[in-house]
Write a protein that holds these residues in place. Sequence first.
Motif, PDB file in Angstrom:
ATOM      1  N   SER A 140       0.919  -1.468  -0.173  1.00  0.00           N
ATOM      2  CA  SER A 140       0.482   0.217  -0.048  1.00  0.00           C
ATOM      3  C   SER A 140       0.928   1.345   0.202  1.00  0.00           C
ATOM      4  CB  SER A 140      -0.795   0.090   1.418  1.00  0.00           C
ATOM      5  OG  SER A 140      -1.800   1.246   1.120  1.00  0.00           O
ATOM      6  N   THR A 141       0.527   2.457  -0.702  1.00  0.00           N
ATOM      7  CA  THR A 141       1.211   3.472  -0.487  1.00  0.00           C
ATOM      8  C   THR A 141       0.003   4.798  -0.131  1.00  0.00           C
ATOM      9  OG1 THR A 141       2.497   2.719  -2.497  1.00  0.00           O
ATOM     10  CG2 THR A 141       2.643   5.120  -2.294  1.00  0.00           C
ATOM     11  N   SER A 142       1.381   5.463   0.206  1.00  0.00           N
ATOM     12  CA  SER A 142      -0.163   6.667   1.421  1.00  0.00           C
ATOM     13  C   SER A 142       0.371   7.787   0.479  1.00  0.00           C
ATOM     14  CB  SER A 142      -0.934   6.622   2.799  1.00  0.00           C
ATOM     15  OG  SER A 142      -1.058   5.327   2.849  1.00  0.00           O
ATOM     16  N   LEU A 143       0.212   9.163   0.037  1.00  0.00           N
ATOM     17  CA  LEU A 143       0.397  10.459  -0.735  1.00  0.00           C
ATOM     18  C   LEU A 143      -0.113  11.258  -1.093  1.00  0.00           C
ATOM     19  CD1 LEU A 143      -0.569  10.575  -3.813  1.00  0.00           C
ATOM     20  CD2 LEU A 143       0.932   8.753  -4.345  1.00  0.00           C
ATOM     21  N   CYS A 144       0.452  12.032  -0.535  1.00  0.00           N
ATOM     22  CA  CYS A 144       0.089  13.196  -1.094  1.00  0.00           C
ATOM     23  C   CYS A 144       0.492  14.687  -1.558  1.00  0.00           C
ATOM     24  CB  CYS A 144      -0.090  14.519   0.108  1.00  0.00           C
ATOM     25  SG  CYS A 144      -0.418  15.999   0.687  1.00  0.00           S
ATOM     26  N   ALA A 145      -0.422  15.238  -2.187  1.00  0.00           N
ATOM     27  CA  ALA A 145       0.008  16.360  -3.451  1.00  0.00           C
ATOM     28  C   ALA A 145      -0.153  17.878  -3.045  1.00  0.00           C
ATOM     29  CB  ALA A 145      -0.094  15.831  -4.305  1.00  0.00           C
ATOM     30  N   PHE A 146      -1.270  18.203  -2.448  1.00  0.00           N
ATOM     31  CA  PHE A 146      -1.853  19.057  -1.999  1.00  0.00           C
ATOM     32  C   PHE A 146      -2.704  19.421  -3.500  1.00  0.00           C
ATOM     33  CE2 PHE A 146      -2.351  23.874  -2.239  1.00  0.00           C
ATOM     34  CZ  PHE A 146      -3.123  24.146  -1.112  1.00  0.00           C
ATOM     35  N   ASP A 147      -3.572  20.312  -3.994  1.00  0.00           N
ATOM     36  CA  ASP A 147      -4.500  20.488  -4.678  1.00  0.00           C
ATOM     37  C   ASP A 147      -4.953  19.156  -5.843  1.00  0.00           C
ATOM     38  OD1 ASP A 147      -5.715  21.918  -3.269  1.00  0.00           O
ATOM     39  OD2 ASP A 147      -5.046  23.410  -4.812  1.00  0.00           O
ATOM     40  N   ALA A 148      -2.993  18.741  -6.219  1.00  0.00           N
ATOM     41  CA  ALA A 148      -2.536  17.524  -7.861  1.00  0.00           C
ATOM     42  C   ALA A 148      -2.652  16.067  -7.380  1.00  0.00           C
ATOM     43  CB  ALA A 148      -1.244  17.895  -8.135  1.00  0.00           C
ATOM     44  N   SER A 149      -3.905  16.166  -5.058  1.00  0.00           N
ATOM     45  CA  SER A 149      -3.675  14.972  -5.446  1.00  0.00           C
ATOM     46  C   SER A 149      -4.099  13.826  -5.685  1.00  0.00           C
ATOM     47  CB  SER A 149      -4.078  15.102  -3.794  1.00  0.00           C
ATOM     48  OG  SER A 149      -2.905  15.579  -2.681  1.00  0.00           O
ATOM     49  N   PHE A 150      -4.777  13.911  -6.312  1.00  0.00           N
ATOM     50  CA  PHE A 150      -5.955  12.598  -7.099  1.00  0.00           C
ATOM     51  C   PHE A 150      -4.639  12.320  -7.980  1.00  0.00           C
ATOM     52  CE2 PHE A 150      -8.178  11.426 -11.318  1.00  0.00           C
ATOM     53  CZ  PHE A 150      -8.912  10.450 -10.495  1.00  0.00           C
ATOM     54  N   SER A 151      -4.701  13.532  -9.299  1.00  0.00           N
ATOM     55  CA  SER A 151      -3.380  12.881 -10.047  1.00  0.00           C
ATOM     56  C   SER A 151      -2.645  12.081  -9.780  1.00  0.00           C
ATOM     57  CB  SER A 151      -2.902  14.570 -11.112  1.00  0.00           C
ATOM     58  OG  SER A 151      -3.986  15.113 -11.765  1.00  0.00           O
ATOM     59  N   ALA A 152      -1.675  12.247  -8.485  1.00  0.00           N
ATOM     60  CA  ALA A 152      -0.697  11.948  -7.950  1.00  0.00           C
ATOM     61  C   ALA A 152      -0.534  10.752  -7.887  1.00  0.00           C
ATOM     62  CB  ALA A 152       0.451  12.596  -7.062  1.00  0.00           C
ATOM     63  N   GLY A 153      -2.104  10.526  -7.193  1.00  0.00           N
ATOM     64  CA  GLY A 153      -2.473   9.043  -7.369  1.00  0.00           C
ATOM     65  C   GLY A 153      -2.861   7.603  -8.301  1.00  0.00           C
ATOM     66  N   LEU A 154      -3.196   8.724  -9.027  1.00  0.00           N
ATOM     67  CA  LEU A 154      -3.524   7.856  -9.891  1.00  0.00           C
ATOM     68  C   LEU A 154      -2.546   7.607 -11.070  1.00  0.00           C
ATOM     69  CD1 LEU A 154      -5.602   7.078 -12.111  1.00  0.00           C
ATOM     70  CD2 LEU A 154      -5.551   8.587 -13.753  1.00  0.00           C
ATOM     71  N   ALA A 267       0.933  18.216 -10.832  1.00  0.00           N
ATOM     72  CA  ALA A 267       1.887  19.461 -10.229  1.00  0.00           C
ATOM     73  C   ALA A 267       1.923  19.925 -12.234  1.00  0.00           C
ATOM     74  CB  ALA A 267       3.115  18.391  -9.742  1.00  0.00           C
ATOM     75  N   ALA A 268       1.938  21.526 -11.233  1.00  0.00           N
ATOM     76  CA  ALA A 268       2.528  21.983 -12.133  1.00  0.00           C
ATOM     77  C   ALA A 268       4.151  22.336 -12.804  1.00  0.00           C
ATOM     78  CB  ALA A 268       2.206  23.698 -12.075  1.00  0.00           C
ATOM     79  N   PRO A 269       3.881  21.988 -13.443  1.00  0.00           N
ATOM     80  CA  PRO A 269       3.157  22.968 -14.943  1.00  0.00           C
ATOM     81  C   PRO A 269       2.793  21.538 -15.951  1.00  0.00           C
ATOM     82  CG  PRO A 269       5.111  23.513 -15.816  1.00  0.00           C
ATOM     83  CD  PRO A 269       5.417  22.288 -14.408  1.00  0.00           C
ATOM     84  N   LEU A 270       2.720  20.475 -15.538  1.00  0.00           N
ATOM     85  CA  LEU A 270       2.275  19.501 -15.789  1.00  0.00           C
ATOM     86  C   LEU A 270       0.720  19.385 -15.498  1.00  0.00           C
ATOM     87  CD1 LEU A 270       5.217  16.912 -14.774  1.00  0.00           C
ATOM     88  CD2 LEU A 270       4.830  18.314 -16.898  1.00  0.00           C
ATOM     89  N   VAL A 271       0.159  18.618 -16.526  1.00  0.00           N
ATOM     90  CA  VAL A 271      -1.102  17.750 -16.904  1.00  0.00           C
ATOM     91  C   VAL A 271      -1.319  16.291 -17.259  1.00  0.00           C
ATOM     92  CG1 VAL A 271      -2.365  20.349 -17.322  1.00  0.00           C
ATOM     93  CG2 VAL A 271      -1.637  17.920 -19.100  1.00  0.00           C
ATOM     94  N   LEU A 272      -2.442  15.697 -16.630  1.00  0.00           N
ATOM     95  CA  LEU A 272      -2.650  13.932 -17.164  1.00  0.00           C
ATOM     96  C   LEU A 272      -3.750  14.489 -17.848  1.00  0.00           C
ATOM     97  CD1 LEU A 272      -2.967  12.320 -13.996  1.00  0.00           C
ATOM     98  CD2 LEU A 272      -0.842  12.346 -15.433  1.00  0.00           C
ATOM     99  N   VAL A 273      -3.483  13.918 -19.352  1.00  0.00           N
ATOM    100  CA  VAL A 273      -4.208  13.935 -20.859  1.00  0.00           C
ATOM    101  C   VAL A 273      -5.141  12.286 -21.087  1.00  0.00           C
ATOM    102  CG1 VAL A 273      -4.485  13.960 -23.462  1.00  0.00           C
ATOM    103  CG2 VAL A 273      -2.789  15.599 -22.090  1.00  0.00           C
ATOM    104  N   ILE A 274      -6.384  12.292 -20.382  1.00  0.00           N
ATOM    105  CA  ILE A 274      -6.667  11.077 -20.646  1.00  0.00           C
ATOM    106  C   ILE A 274      -7.783  10.484 -21.745  1.00  0.00           C
ATOM    107  CG2 ILE A 274      -8.372   9.490 -18.939  1.00  0.00           C
ATOM    108  CD1 ILE A 274      -7.487  11.473 -16.177  1.00  0.00           C
ATOM    109  N   GLU A 275      -7.212   9.284 -22.362  1.00  0.00           N
ATOM    110  CA  GLU A 275      -8.187   9.001 -23.996  1.00  0.00           C
ATOM    111  C   GLU A 275      -8.969   8.118 -22.966  1.00  0.00           C
ATOM    112  OE1 GLU A 275      -8.679  10.763 -26.176  1.00  0.00           O
ATOM    113  OE2 GLU A 275      -6.716  12.250 -26.619  1.00  0.00           O
ATOM    114  N   VAL A 276     -10.100   8.352 -22.260  1.00  0.00           N
ATOM    115  CA  VAL A 276     -11.163   7.333 -21.996  1.00  0.00           C
ATOM    116  C   VAL A 276     -12.124   6.385 -23.155  1.00  0.00           C
ATOM    117  CG1 VAL A 276     -13.545   6.641 -20.941  1.00  0.00           C
ATOM    118  CG2 VAL A 276     -11.827   8.722 -19.866  1.00  0.00           C
ATOM    119  N   VAL A 277     -11.513   5.293 -23.228  1.00  0.00           N
ATOM    120  CA  VAL A 277     -11.683   4.142 -24.238  1.00  0.00           C
ATOM    121  C   VAL A 277     -13.139   3.382 -23.827  1.00  0.00           C
ATOM    122  CG1 VAL A 277     -11.551   2.915 -25.743  1.00  0.00           C
ATOM    123  CG2 VAL A 277      -9.851   4.229 -25.437  1.00  0.00           C
TER     124      VAL A 277
END
Length: 279
Positions: A140-154, A267-277
Amino acid sequence: MAVRPLSVVVRGVGLTGPGLVSWAAAQAVLRGDAAYGPAPAVVPASPRLPAAERRRAGTAIKIAMAVADAACTDAGADPQTLGSVFTSSSGDGNNCHTLCETLGNPNPADRLVSPTRFTNSVHNAPAGYWHIAVGSRAASTSLCAFDASFSAGLIAALAQVHAARTPLLLVASDTPYPEPLHTVRHLPDTLGVALVLAPVPTGETPDAANAMTLCVTLCPAEQAPPETPCRDAALEALRQQIPAARALPLLEALARGVAATVVIAAAAPLVLVIEVVPA
């Protein structure tokens, strides 16, 4: 330069938040087929915990366990077999507040911290409660990345699914702080999201209704479309105010069951681009 995309299959979803009682109940709202009705989040106590532990567990633990359980049920997955990634921007704010009050007491005799409060103060407390409750010895991993926490978890979940080639549980949740921390870090309510993610099957196409594929690329923001907003104004307000709610545009795409591109800030300046298929 964008990082090579990674693909996973979504086997199950859990959701609880303001006006979003469950994933099943929220899908019509997320599709746009029903109006969103704002209401305080209702967080159930986990039946997996003994009565004494249910009383001691704070909202941060309850919301994480509730959506984790719901996602595993939706996926038909045995939680005992799943590794996990738990992510939160704030952890247990109420417990943190109480500890600060206790330690700040002018009377030394009143500065004694209860063992339960100390145990629940660590950031991986929800993961610990979950794995003990379901009898899982998986990593199990537990993490925190402030407002980007969901992205970091993904990102962490994607990497682990690809490395181990086994399904994994991702849990993202946030709870508000009490005052005076609430003024500085304003989270209007509690919200939790959980996904059971699995490797894309080799040589076959997922055919289950809840087995949509995510093809995720981490890239610089200037090379990607703008962040994807929620289509409903009230849900968009939640997306902007609660870090775990950054997942809502992705859940909208999953609820619609059609091909879509979802952009979520990392985490700035990066984004996740998610293609949902679709399956």
